[in-house]
Design a protein around this motif. Structure first.
Motif, PDB file in Angstrom:
ATOM      1  N   ALA A 265       0.833  -1.206   0.000  1.00  0.00           N
ATOM      2  CA  ALA A 265       0.000   0.000   0.000  1.00  0.00           C
ATOM      3  C   ALA A 265       0.865   1.253   0.000  1.00  0.00           C
ATOM      4  N   ALA A 266       1.945   1.229   0.771  1.00  0.00           N
ATOM      5  CA  ALA A 266       2.845   2.387   0.830  1.00  0.00           C
ATOM      6  C   ALA A 266       3.530   2.616  -0.514  1.00  0.00           C
ATOM      7  N   GLU A 267       3.925   1.528  -1.170  1.00  0.00           N
ATOM      8  CA  GLU A 267       4.560   1.645  -2.489  1.00  0.00           C
ATOM      9  C   GLU A 267       3.607   2.290  -3.494  1.00  0.00           C
ATOM     10  N   ILE A 268       2.367   1.818  -3.513  1.00  0.00           N
ATOM     11  CA  ILE A 268       1.377   2.358  -4.443  1.00  0.00           C
ATOM     12  C   ILE A 268       1.092   3.826  -4.126  1.00  0.00           C
ATOM     13  N   LYS A 269       0.981   4.141  -2.843  1.00  0.00           N
ATOM     14  CA  LYS A 269       0.697   5.518  -2.448  1.00  0.00           C
ATOM     15  C   LYS A 269       1.819   6.457  -2.870  1.00  0.00           C
ATOM     16  N   ASP A 270       3.055   6.065  -2.624  1.00  0.00           N
ATOM     17  CA  ASP A 270       4.192   6.912  -2.995  1.00  0.00           C
ATOM     18  C   ASP A 270       4.223   7.150  -4.503  1.00  0.00           C
ATOM     19  N   LEU A 271       3.915   6.117  -5.271  1.00  0.00           N
ATOM     20  CA  LEU A 271       3.908   6.252  -6.723  1.00  0.00           C
ATOM     21  C   LEU A 271       2.745   7.130  -7.181  1.00  0.00           C
ATOM     22  N   ALA A 272       1.601   6.993  -6.516  1.00  0.00           N
ATOM     23  CA  ALA A 272       0.423   7.786  -6.885  1.00  0.00           C
ATOM     24  C   ALA A 272       0.647   9.272  -6.650  1.00  0.00           C
ATOM     25  N   ASP A 273       1.485   9.606  -5.687  1.00  0.00           N
ATOM     26  CA  ASP A 273       1.758  11.014  -5.393  1.00  0.00           C
ATOM     27  C   ASP A 273       2.477  11.715  -6.539  1.00  0.00           C
ATOM     28  N   VAL A 274       3.226  10.950  -7.335  1.00  0.00           N
ATOM     29  CA  VAL A 274       4.003  11.557  -8.419  1.00  0.00           C
ATOM     30  C   VAL A 274       3.543  11.110  -9.805  1.00  0.00           C
ATOM     31  N   GLU A 275       3.086   9.860  -9.927  1.00  0.00           N
ATOM     32  CA  GLU A 275       2.655   9.317 -11.216  1.00  0.00           C
ATOM     33  C   GLU A 275       1.410   8.451 -11.013  1.00  0.00           C
ATOM     34  N   PRO A 276       0.239   9.069 -10.870  1.00  0.00           N
ATOM     35  CA  PRO A 276      -0.978   8.294 -10.582  1.00  0.00           C
ATOM     36  C   PRO A 276      -1.274   7.208 -11.613  1.00  0.00           C
TER      37      PRO A 276
END
Length: 252
Positions: free
Chosen positions: A9-20
């Protein structure tokens, strides 16, 4: 196991912050290595902002595992939060707004595996005032300013089944979309589906619009204004949409 869920979940969230959009693709890849129960847990560990970003940037021409696994409540929250992330060309153009909201609702609802879940999602969205505004936007012009073609199309003929006086545009609404061979990209198809599987939601849309006396473009402007304000209140964040009056230049 919990550690794996939290890390994912943290990996997806971090990626969503910059490249949704990449976060959406990453979730689809991860879905091949996890069970549905695990994926549901991953989704539960994501905040509504992350879920909104991912779903708003998903390629709607492709099925979405995330959307299929989300609860009606999560989908409702996404719908109510999405206006905070509308691009300028969407939030300042009535036609773009109708098209965008129609496509997003179609994407979220049509992907579901059963009519029961589709109905539950529609009912959950409609219970929220902001959600009902959102549900109504794709159909405002269709309902309040029907074209000559729509006037003669029997898709509408059964909607106004209550003895409640005249309601412009509703007297010809027929619920059976398949009988009229409506394409899935036709807003009338989604309108008919709502009437068929969630008639109370269809009535709520009707009643909401019936109480508006302005032209359809002004109604869209009002609804979008309410959507953004309510989303900001729920999210309790200060963002670039603070000056909401700038959103409605297409009404000038």
């Amino acid at each position: 196991m919990n550690n794996l869920i939290e890390l994912t979940a943290a990996e997806i969230k971090d990626l969503a912050d910059v490249e949704p959009q990449q976060a959406s693709k990453r979730f689809e890849i991860i879905a091949n290595t996890m069970s549905d129960d695990q994926l549901v847990d991953v989704i539960e560990h994501m905040d509504i902002v992350t879920l909104t970003q991912i779903n708003s940037h998903h390629d709607i021409s492709c099925p979405s595992i995330m959307s299929e696994l989300m609860t009606p409540e999560q989908i409702r929250d996404i719908v109510c939060q999405q206006p905070l992330y509308w691009e300028e060309q969407i939030k300042t153009n009535a036609d773009e707004l109708m098209h965008h909201t129609f496509e997003f609702l179609t994407y979220l609802i049509r992907i579901q595996g059963t009519e029961e879940k589709q109905a539950a999602i529609l009912e959950c969205i409609a219970e929220d005032p902001a959600g009902l505004f959102y549900l109504s936007i794709p159909f405002i012009e269709l309902i309040l300013s029907p074209s000559a073609e729509q006037d003669t199309n029997s898709i509408y003929e059964s909607f106004d089944d209550e003895d409640d006086g005249e309601t412009v545009g509703y007297s010809n609404w027929q619920a059976d979309e398949e009988a009229h061979s409506l394409a899935i990209d036709d807003p009338r198809s989604l309108l008919a589906l709502i009437k068929q599987i969630a008639p109370d939601v269809a009535s709520s849309i009707k009643n909401l619009l019936r109480n508006e006396s302005s032209g359809w473009e002004q109604i869209i402007g009002k609804f979008v204004n309410e959507l953004v304000l309510q989303a900001k209140e729920k999210n309790e964040v200060a963002d670039e949409y603070a000056e909401v009056d700038d959103m409605f230049t297409f009404l000038d």
